[in-house]
Design a protein around this motif. Structure first.
Motif, PDB file in Angstrom:
ATOM      1  N   ARG A 164      45.193 -67.872   8.514  1.00 34.41           N
ATOM      2  CA  ARG A 164      45.929 -68.563   9.578  1.00 34.41           C
ATOM      3  C   ARG A 164      46.935 -69.550   8.999  1.00 34.41           C
ATOM      4  N   VAL A 165      46.549 -70.263   7.961  1.00 37.71           N
ATOM      5  CA  VAL A 165      47.442 -71.250   7.350  1.00 37.71           C
ATOM      6  C   VAL A 165      48.688 -70.571   6.791  1.00 37.71           C
ATOM      7  N   LEU A 166      48.514 -69.451   6.123  1.00 38.07           N
ATOM      8  CA  LEU A 166      49.658 -68.746   5.542  1.00 38.07           C
ATOM      9  C   LEU A 166      50.636 -68.286   6.613  1.00 38.07           C
ATOM     10  N   ALA A 167      50.113 -67.919   7.770  1.00 46.17           N
ATOM     11  CA  ALA A 167      50.983 -67.461   8.854  1.00 46.17           C
ATOM     12  C   ALA A 167      51.796 -68.607   9.464  1.00 46.17           C
ATOM     13  N   ASP A 168      51.263 -69.825   9.385  1.00 47.54           N
ATOM     14  CA  ASP A 168      51.897 -70.958  10.064  1.00 47.54           C
ATOM     15  C   ASP A 168      52.643 -71.916   9.149  1.00 47.54           C
ATOM     16  N   HIS A 169      52.470 -71.791   7.826  1.00 46.80           N
ATOM     17  CA  HIS A 169      53.042 -72.766   6.895  1.00 46.80           C
ATOM     18  C   HIS A 169      53.819 -72.068   5.781  1.00 46.80           C
ATOM     19  N   PRO A 170      55.143 -71.983   5.893  1.00 48.26           N
ATOM     20  CA  PRO A 170      55.953 -71.299   4.872  1.00 48.26           C
ATOM     21  C   PRO A 170      55.977 -72.001   3.521  1.00 48.26           C
ATOM     22  N   ASN A 171      55.501 -73.237   3.471  1.00 44.59           N
ATOM     23  CA  ASN A 171      55.452 -73.968   2.203  1.00 44.59           C
ATOM     24  C   ASN A 171      54.184 -73.669   1.406  1.00 44.59           C
ATOM     25  N   VAL A 172      53.333 -72.814   1.937  1.00 45.11           N
ATOM     26  CA  VAL A 172      52.047 -72.492   1.312  1.00 45.11           C
ATOM     27  C   VAL A 172      52.079 -71.060   0.791  1.00 45.11           C
ATOM     28  N   ALA A 173      51.566 -70.854  -0.426  1.00 49.35           N
ATOM     29  CA  ALA A 173      51.507 -69.515  -1.014  1.00 49.35           C
ATOM     30  C   ALA A 173      50.093 -69.229  -1.500  1.00 49.35           C
ATOM     31  N   LEU A 174      49.693 -67.972  -1.400  1.00 51.43           N
ATOM     32  CA  LEU A 174      48.387 -67.518  -1.875  1.00 51.43           C
ATOM     33  C   LEU A 174      48.554 -66.836  -3.224  1.00 51.43           C
ATOM     34  N   LEU A 233      56.058 -70.744 -10.351  1.00 46.15           N
ATOM     35  CA  LEU A 233      56.420 -71.905  -9.527  1.00 46.15           C
ATOM     36  C   LEU A 233      57.877 -72.300  -9.719  1.00 46.15           C
ATOM     37  N   ALA A 234      58.435 -72.012 -10.887  1.00 51.16           N
ATOM     38  CA  ALA A 234      59.834 -72.338 -11.161  1.00 51.16           C
ATOM     39  C   ALA A 234      60.792 -71.243 -10.704  1.00 51.16           C
ATOM     40  N   SER A 235      60.252 -70.142 -10.206  1.00 50.71           N
ATOM     41  CA  SER A 235      61.083 -69.010  -9.807  1.00 50.71           C
ATOM     42  C   SER A 235      61.609 -69.175  -8.380  1.00 50.71           C
ATOM     43  N   ASP A 236      62.564 -68.328  -8.024  1.00 53.72           N
ATOM     44  CA  ASP A 236      63.116 -68.354  -6.669  1.00 53.72           C
ATOM     45  C   ASP A 236      62.059 -68.045  -5.620  1.00 53.72           C
ATOM     46  N   ALA A 237      61.069 -67.243  -5.981  1.00 54.77           N
ATOM     47  CA  ALA A 237      60.019 -66.859  -5.035  1.00 54.77           C
ATOM     48  C   ALA A 237      59.227 -68.063  -4.539  1.00 54.77           C
ATOM     49  N   ALA A 238      59.196 -69.130  -5.337  1.00 53.60           N
ATOM     50  CA  ALA A 238      58.415 -70.322  -4.974  1.00 53.60           C
ATOM     51  C   ALA A 238      59.299 -71.514  -4.642  1.00 53.60           C
ATOM     52  N   SER A 239      60.538 -71.256  -4.292  1.00 54.28           N
ATOM     53  CA  SER A 239      61.496 -72.357  -4.105  1.00 54.28           C
ATOM     54  C   SER A 239      61.085 -73.350  -3.025  1.00 54.28           C
ATOM     55  N   ASN A 240      60.370 -72.896  -1.996  1.00 57.09           N
ATOM     56  CA  ASN A 240      59.959 -73.798  -0.914  1.00 57.09           C
ATOM     57  C   ASN A 240      58.461 -74.073  -0.915  1.00 57.09           C
ATOM     58  N   VAL A 241      57.787 -73.690  -1.982  1.00 58.49           N
ATOM     59  CA  VAL A 241      56.328 -73.808  -2.031  1.00 58.49           C
ATOM     60  C   VAL A 241      55.903 -75.133  -2.657  1.00 58.49           C
TER      61      VAL A 241
END
Length: 205
Positions: free
Chosen positions: A60-70, A126-134
């Motif tokens: 549920r958290v992943l669906a609601d929070h774009p700043n969170v990554a699994l 974490l330094a990659s573009d994939a994690a830019s908002n994480v």
């Protein structure tokens, strides 16, 4: 001048680890249906940050929070043969299985060895573009122990993100029959797949 928080962090981590099960989990930033208390966890699932979440709530958290990554820290073989969450951002293995090293007949398992590049691979992701908002990572393994150890490695290395342990992992805890059918991502009915996408393990040689 070295910032105060850099000086204080090792002492804080040491104090937290020493207090261990006496601590309740830290205040969660998320609204969860199944709060986790550190005192209810085995020592192997406890972490220095003291932040915990169940797999069911993680979905549920992943669906609601774009700043969170699994992040799945199991072996690449596990993600392919047992499956992995479709919502996982990356597979960064904290350990590998090496049957050539040793076999434990009492436990009926092959020995696992540390991935020497785990921290470096995590920092690179974490330094990659994939994690830019994480700014928050949910760390998952099979059932919560490897992920806890992985979190403490990241804390010790000074990785500056919020780290939650998914305490029941992908497969969940064992029932009385020794089957992992109690909890976990797959048993919660959350989306998962056997298919490994290109680049899922960013450290693949």
């Amino acid at each position: 001048m070295i910032p105060f928080h850099r000086l204080a962090l090792p002492a804080l981590v040491a104090l937290t680890l020493a207090m261990g099960p006496q601590l309740a989990s830290a205040e969660s930033a998320f609204a969860v249906e199944h709060p986790v208390v550190a005192a209810d966890l085995s020592k192997s699932k406890q972490t220095a940050p003291g932040l915990y979440i169940t797999a069911a709530d993680a979905g549920r958290v992943l669906a609601d929070h774009p700043n969170v990554a699994l992040i799945d820290v199991r072996t690449p073989s596990e993600t392919m043969l047992i499956g992995h969450p479709t919502l996982a951002a990356a597979n960064i293995p904290s350990k590998f299985v090496d049957p050539e090293l040793a076999f434990d007949p009492k436990k009926g398992v092959y020995k696992m060895v540390d991935n020497p590049d785990f921290v470096a691979e995590a920092k690179a992701w974490l330094a990659s573009d994939a994690a830019s908002n994480v700014d928050t990572l949910l760390i998952m393994c099979r059932s919560g122990s490897r992920s806890a150890a992985a979190i403490d490695k990241l804390v010790k290395a000074g990785v500056d993100v919020t780290l939650y342990n998914v305490v029941d992992g992908f497969e969940g805890d064992k029932n009385e029959a020794g089957v992992r059918a109690v909890n976990g991502w797959r048993n919660a009915g959350l989306p998962w797949t056997y298919k490994v996408r290109d680049g899922f393990w960013p450290g693949q040689k």
